[in-house]
Design an enzyme around this catalytic site. Sequence first.
Site, PDB file in Angstrom:
ATOM      1  N   ASP A  61       0.845  -1.192   0.000  1.00  0.00           N
ATOM      2  CA  ASP A  61       0.000   0.000   0.000  1.00  0.00           C
ATOM      3  C   ASP A  61       0.889   1.254   0.000  1.00  0.00           C
ATOM      4  OD1 ASP A  61      -1.776   2.050   0.698  1.00  0.00           O
ATOM      5  OD2 ASP A  61      -2.955   0.729   2.005  1.00  0.00           O
ATOM      6  N   THR A 132      -4.997  13.872 -13.953  1.00  0.00           N
ATOM      7  CA  THR A 132      -6.176  13.848 -14.814  1.00  0.00           C
ATOM      8  C   THR A 132      -6.624  15.243 -15.226  1.00  0.00           C
ATOM      9  OG1 THR A 132      -8.530  13.288 -14.804  1.00  0.00           O
ATOM     10  CG2 THR A 132      -7.551  13.750 -12.680  1.00  0.00           C
ATOM     11  N   ASP A 133      -7.354  15.311 -16.330  1.00  0.00           N
ATOM     12  CA  ASP A 133      -7.919  16.608 -16.752  1.00  0.00           C
ATOM     13  C   ASP A 133      -9.049  17.060 -15.824  1.00  0.00           C
ATOM     14  OD1 ASP A 133      -9.857  14.756 -17.534  1.00  0.00           O
ATOM     15  OD2 ASP A 133      -9.975  15.417 -19.616  1.00  0.00           O
ATOM     16  N   GLU A 134      -9.574  16.139 -15.017  1.00  0.00           N
ATOM     17  CA  GLU A 134     -10.730  16.492 -14.178  1.00  0.00           C
ATOM     18  C   GLU A 134     -10.398  17.552 -13.123  1.00  0.00           C
ATOM     19  OE1 GLU A 134     -13.230  13.305 -12.847  1.00  0.00           O
ATOM     20  OE2 GLU A 134     -12.810  12.125 -14.621  1.00  0.00           O
ATOM     21  N   TYR A 157     -13.282  12.697  -6.211  1.00  0.00           N
ATOM     22  CA  TYR A 157     -12.132  12.146  -6.944  1.00  0.00           C
ATOM     23  C   TYR A 157     -11.247  13.275  -7.473  1.00  0.00           C
ATOM     24  CZ  TYR A 157      -9.501  10.496 -11.020  1.00  0.00           C
ATOM     25  OH  TYR A 157      -8.501  10.257 -11.931  1.00  0.00           O
ATOM     26  N   LYS A 161      -7.345  14.371  -6.572  1.00  0.00           N
ATOM     27  CA  LYS A 161      -6.257  14.432  -7.562  1.00  0.00           C
ATOM     28  C   LYS A 161      -5.674  15.851  -7.612  1.00  0.00           C
ATOM     29  CE  LYS A 161      -4.918  11.645 -10.006  1.00  0.00           C
ATOM     30  NZ  LYS A 161      -3.883  10.571  -9.846  1.00  0.00           N
ATOM     31  N   GLY A 290     -23.454  16.033  -9.367  1.00  0.00           N
ATOM     32  CA  GLY A 290     -22.393  16.977  -9.752  1.00  0.00           C
ATOM     33  C   GLY A 290     -21.699  16.598 -11.050  1.00  0.00           C
TER      34      GLY A 290
HETATM   35  P1  NAD Z   1      -7.066   1.944 -11.954  1.00  0.00           P
HETATM   36  O1  NAD Z   1      -8.115   2.150 -10.926  1.00  0.00           O
HETATM   37  O2  NAD Z   1      -7.325   1.033 -13.103  1.00  0.00           O
HETATM   38  O3  NAD Z   1      -5.716   1.433 -11.267  1.00  0.00           O
HETATM   39  C1  NAD Z   1      -5.258   1.922 -10.048  1.00  0.00           C
HETATM   40  C2  NAD Z   1      -4.226   0.944  -9.504  1.00  0.00           C
HETATM   41  O4  NAD Z   1      -3.732   1.470  -8.264  1.00  0.00           O
HETATM   42  C3  NAD Z   1      -4.775  -0.444  -9.208  1.00  0.00           C
HETATM   43  O5  NAD Z   1      -3.899  -1.439  -9.677  1.00  0.00           O
HETATM   44  C4  NAD Z   1      -4.877  -0.489  -7.688  1.00  0.00           C
HETATM   45  O6  NAD Z   1      -4.708  -1.797  -7.154  1.00  0.00           O
HETATM   46  C5  NAD Z   1      -3.729   0.425  -7.299  1.00  0.00           C
HETATM   47  N1  NAD Z   1      -3.936   1.044  -5.977  1.00  0.00           N
HETATM   48  C6  NAD Z   1      -5.045   1.693  -5.530  1.00  0.00           C
HETATM   49  N2  NAD Z   1      -4.859   2.101  -4.264  1.00  0.00           N
HETATM   50  C7  NAD Z   1      -3.596   1.726  -3.915  1.00  0.00           C
HETATM   51  C8  NAD Z   1      -2.825   1.889  -2.738  1.00  0.00           C
HETATM   52  N3  NAD Z   1      -3.302   2.511  -1.664  1.00  0.00           N
HETATM   53  N4  NAD Z   1      -1.569   1.383  -2.725  1.00  0.00           N
HETATM   54  C9  NAD Z   1      -1.066   0.742  -3.804  1.00  0.00           C
HETATM   55  N5  NAD Z   1      -1.758   0.550  -4.926  1.00  0.00           N
HETATM   56  C10 NAD Z   1      -3.011   1.040  -4.993  1.00  0.00           C
HETATM   57  O7  NAD Z   1      -6.702   3.415 -12.460  1.00  0.00           O
HETATM   58  P2  NAD Z   1      -6.233   3.902 -13.901  1.00  0.00           P
HETATM   59  O8  NAD Z   1      -7.415   4.222 -14.721  1.00  0.00           O
HETATM   60  O9  NAD Z   1      -5.203   2.991 -14.418  1.00  0.00           O
HETATM   61  O10 NAD Z   1      -5.562   5.284 -13.499  1.00  0.00           O
HETATM   62  C11 NAD Z   1      -4.178   5.362 -13.169  1.00  0.00           C
HETATM   63  C12 NAD Z   1      -3.815   6.794 -12.884  1.00  0.00           C
HETATM   64  O11 NAD Z   1      -4.097   7.608 -14.015  1.00  0.00           O
HETATM   65  C13 NAD Z   1      -4.628   7.405 -11.731  1.00  0.00           C
HETATM   66  O12 NAD Z   1      -3.762   8.215 -10.983  1.00  0.00           O
HETATM   67  C14 NAD Z   1      -5.702   8.226 -12.423  1.00  0.00           C
HETATM   68  O13 NAD Z   1      -6.073   9.312 -11.622  1.00  0.00           O
HETATM   69  C15 NAD Z   1      -4.970   8.673 -13.670  1.00  0.00           C
HETATM   70  N6  NAD Z   1      -5.807   8.941 -14.859  1.00  0.00           N
HETATM   71  C16 NAD Z   1      -6.714   8.024 -15.296  1.00  0.00           C
HETATM   72  C17 NAD Z   1      -7.453   8.272 -16.457  1.00  0.00           C
HETATM   73  C18 NAD Z   1      -8.445   7.279 -17.001  1.00  0.00           C
HETATM   74  O14 NAD Z   1      -9.186   7.608 -17.932  1.00  0.00           O
HETATM   75  N7  NAD Z   1      -8.503   6.054 -16.508  1.00  0.00           N
HETATM   76  C19 NAD Z   1      -7.272   9.464 -17.141  1.00  0.00           C
HETATM   77  C20 NAD Z   1      -6.343  10.393 -16.649  1.00  0.00           C
HETATM   78  C21 NAD Z   1      -5.612  10.105 -15.520  1.00  0.00           C
HETATM   79  O1  TDX Z   2     -22.598   3.745 -16.094  1.00  0.00           O
HETATM   80  C1  TDX Z   2     -22.169   4.839 -16.496  1.00  0.00           C
HETATM   81  N1  TDX Z   2     -22.986   5.639 -17.232  1.00  0.00           N
HETATM   82  C2  TDX Z   2     -22.605   6.875 -17.690  1.00  0.00           C
HETATM   83  O2  TDX Z   2     -23.392   7.577 -18.355  1.00  0.00           O
HETATM   84  C3  TDX Z   2     -20.828   5.291 -16.222  1.00  0.00           C
HETATM   85  C4  TDX Z   2     -19.884   4.457 -15.400  1.00  0.00           C
HETATM   86  C5  TDX Z   2     -20.457   6.526 -16.687  1.00  0.00           C
HETATM   87  N2  TDX Z   2     -21.332   7.305 -17.394  1.00  0.00           N
HETATM   88  C6  TDX Z   2     -20.864   8.623 -17.882  1.00  0.00           C
HETATM   89  C7  TDX Z   2     -20.220   9.513 -16.856  1.00  0.00           C
HETATM   90  C8  TDX Z   2     -19.201  10.302 -17.675  1.00  0.00           C
HETATM   91  O3  TDX Z   2     -19.847  11.406 -18.280  1.00  0.00           O
HETATM   92  O4  TDX Z   2     -19.855   8.365 -18.863  1.00  0.00           O
HETATM   93  C9  TDX Z   2     -18.784   9.321 -18.777  1.00  0.00           C
HETATM   94  C10 TDX Z   2     -17.497   8.592 -18.494  1.00  0.00           C
HETATM   95  O5  TDX Z   2     -17.602   8.079 -17.169  1.00  0.00           O
HETATM   96  P1  TDX Z   2     -16.396   7.256 -16.491  1.00  0.00           P
HETATM   97  O6  TDX Z   2     -15.998   6.167 -17.414  1.00  0.00           O
HETATM   98  O7  TDX Z   2     -16.800   6.932 -15.090  1.00  0.00           O
HETATM   99  O8  TDX Z   2     -15.218   8.320 -16.525  1.00  0.00           O
HETATM  100  P2  TDX Z   2     -15.097   9.819 -15.953  1.00  0.00           P
HETATM  101  O9  TDX Z   2     -16.044  10.064 -14.845  1.00  0.00           O
HETATM  102  O10 TDX Z   2     -15.166  10.748 -17.137  1.00  0.00           O
HETATM  103  O11 TDX Z   2     -13.601   9.774 -15.360  1.00  0.00           O
HETATM  104  C11 TDX Z   2     -12.556   9.103 -16.100  1.00  0.00           C
HETATM  105  O12 TDX Z   2     -11.741   9.991 -16.797  1.00  0.00           O
HETATM  106  C12 TDX Z   2     -10.792  10.725 -16.079  1.00  0.00           C
HETATM  107  C13 TDX Z   2     -11.702   8.184 -15.218  1.00  0.00           C
HETATM  108  O13 TDX Z   2     -12.528   7.318 -14.491  1.00  0.00           O
HETATM  109  C14 TDX Z   2     -10.812   8.962 -14.324  1.00  0.00           C
HETATM  110  O14 TDX Z   2      -9.958   8.101 -13.590  1.00  0.00           O
HETATM  111  C15 TDX Z   2      -9.970   9.863 -15.154  1.00  0.00           C
HETATM  112  O15 TDX Z   2      -9.176  10.661 -14.335  1.00  0.00           O
END
Ligand code: NAD
Ligand code: TDX
Length: 351
Positions: A61, A132-134, A157, A161, A290
Site C-alpha cells: 500500500d 487527470t484533466d478532471e 475524486y 487528484k 455533480g
Molecule cells: P485503476 O483504478 O485502473 O488502477 C489503479 C491501480 O492502483 C490499481 O492497480 C490499484 O490496485 C492500485 N492502488 C489503488 N490504491 C492503492 C494503494 N493505496 N496502494 C497501492 N496501490 C493502490 O486506475 P487507472 O485508470 O489505471 O488510473 C491510473 C492513474 O491515471 C490514476 O492516478 C488516475 O487518476 C490517472 N488517470 C486516469 C485516467 C483514465 O481515464 N482512466 C485518465 C487520466 C488520468
Molecule cells: O454507467 C455509467 N454511465 C454513464 O453515463 C458510467 C460508469 C459513466 N457514465 C458517464 C459519466 C461520464 O460522463 O460516462 C462518462 C465517463 O464516465 P467514467 O468512465 O466513469 O469516466 P469519468 O467520470 O469521465 O472519469 C474518467 O476519466 C478521467 C476516469 O474514471 C478517471 O480516472 C480519469 O481521471
Amino acid sequence: MNHTILITGGAGFIGSHLTRLFVTKYPEYKIVILDDLTYAGNLENLKDIENNSNYTFIKGDITNAELIKKIFEEFKFTAVLHCAAESHVDRSISEPLAFVTTNVVGTVILLQAAKENWKHDTTNKLFYHISTDEVYGSLGAEGYFTEDTSYDPRSPYSASKASSDHFVRAFYHTYKLPVIISNCSNNYGPFHFPEKLIPLCINNILNEQPLPLYGKGENIRDWLFVEDHVKAIDVIFHKGKTGETYNIGGHNEWTNIAIIKELCRQMDIKMGKDKGTSEKLITFVKDRAGHDMRYAIDATKLKNELGWKPSLQFEEGLSKTIDWYLDNTEWLQHVTSGNYRKYYETQYHKR
Ligand code: NAD
Ligand code: TDX
C-alpha cells in the site's frame, strides 16, 4: 542514463500498459511495481511480462510509510512513475475518504520518501505524477483545458487528484524535488476495469444487459487510446522539463450517447447481430451527482515542445478495444466476479 523505476499502481489499467511499455522498450532499466491489488488491480494484466528479468512486483500500500521507506532503501530508485490511485468518480461520491487516503496521503508519503532519498543528489532523478484533466473542472460548449487553466475540481475524486497535484508542485518549489505532472483526458483500451463507461457497456452488451447512461447522455468526454497515453508519458519522462506540467489528450470529443451508439454499431457487426440490436439496450438512468458537463484537452504544448501526438483514430482504437474484450472473455469473467458484482448492485439498483 540507466534507471531503477518505481511504478505505483502498475497492476491497474494505465499502470499495466505503462509497465509493459517500459519493461519491453527499456530492458536496461529495472522496473519495480508497487500495487496493493485493490479491486482495480489485477496481476493478470501483467501476465505477458511477469517473467522478464527487469521486472519485480511488490504487493503493498502506498500509504504504508514504513514499507515505502524500506523499498526506497533497498532498490535506490532513480525515478517514480506514480499511477496508483482510487480512480472511479462514482466510488468517490459514495466513499470520499478512501480517495483522500490513497490519492492525497499516499502521494505525500511517496514524495517524502523521494525527498529523503534524493536529498544529497537530485541528478537524473524524477518524480513523475500521473494526473487527470478532471482537476480543471467542467467546460461549457466552448474552450479547452490548457496547462494554465485554473484548478476547479468538483467531485471528491477530482478534488483528491487536484490536492495531490498541489502537493507535488509544493515539493518542487519548497524542496526542489525534481517533478513532472501530466494531466490526461479519458483513456480507453484493453484491461480497462468494467466500472468505467466503455468497458462496462462492452460487458453489458456481451451479457445482453441494459447500458446505463446517466442523465440524457449528453455529457462530453475527450477519449484517448491508453497506448497513446503511455507513449506520451514515455516521451515526457525522457524529454520533459522538470517542474513542468503537460496536458495529454486526443482532440476526440464524444457525447456519451454518441460513443455508446458507435460501440453498439461496431459490436453488432463483430458479433454478427442485426443492426440496431445492441442499441435497444440503452437505458437512461438517474444522473451522476455533480456530473461534469464537458472535458476537452488542449495538448498543443506537448505537440510543439516534445513532438507527441495520438497515433490512432478513435474508431480504430475502439475496434481494437472491442476485439480485445471479445478475445479475453475469461479476463472479464474473472474481474466481474466477487467485489465488482457487489459494487454493481449498489450502484445501479439505487438509481
Ligand atoms: P485503476 O483504478 O485502473 O488502477 C489503479 C491501480 O492502483 C490499481 O492497480 C490499484 O490496485 C492500485 N492502488 C489503488 N490504491 C492503492 C494503494 N493505496 N496502494 C497501492 N496501490 C493502490 O486506475 P487507472 O485508470 O489505471 O488510473 C491510473 C492513474 O491515471 C490514476 O492516478 C488516475 O487518476 C490517472 N488517470 C486516469 C485516467 C483514465 O481515464 N482512466 C485518465 C487520466 C488520468
Ligand atoms: O454507467 C455509467 N454511465 C454513464 O453515463 C458510467 C460508469 C459513466 N457514465 C458517464 C459519466 C461520464 O460522463 O460516462 C462518462 C465517463 O464516465 P467514467 O468512465 O466513469 O469516466 P469519468 O467520470 O469521465 O472519469 C474518467 O476519466 C478521467 C476516469 O474514471 C478517471 O480516472 C480519469 O481521471
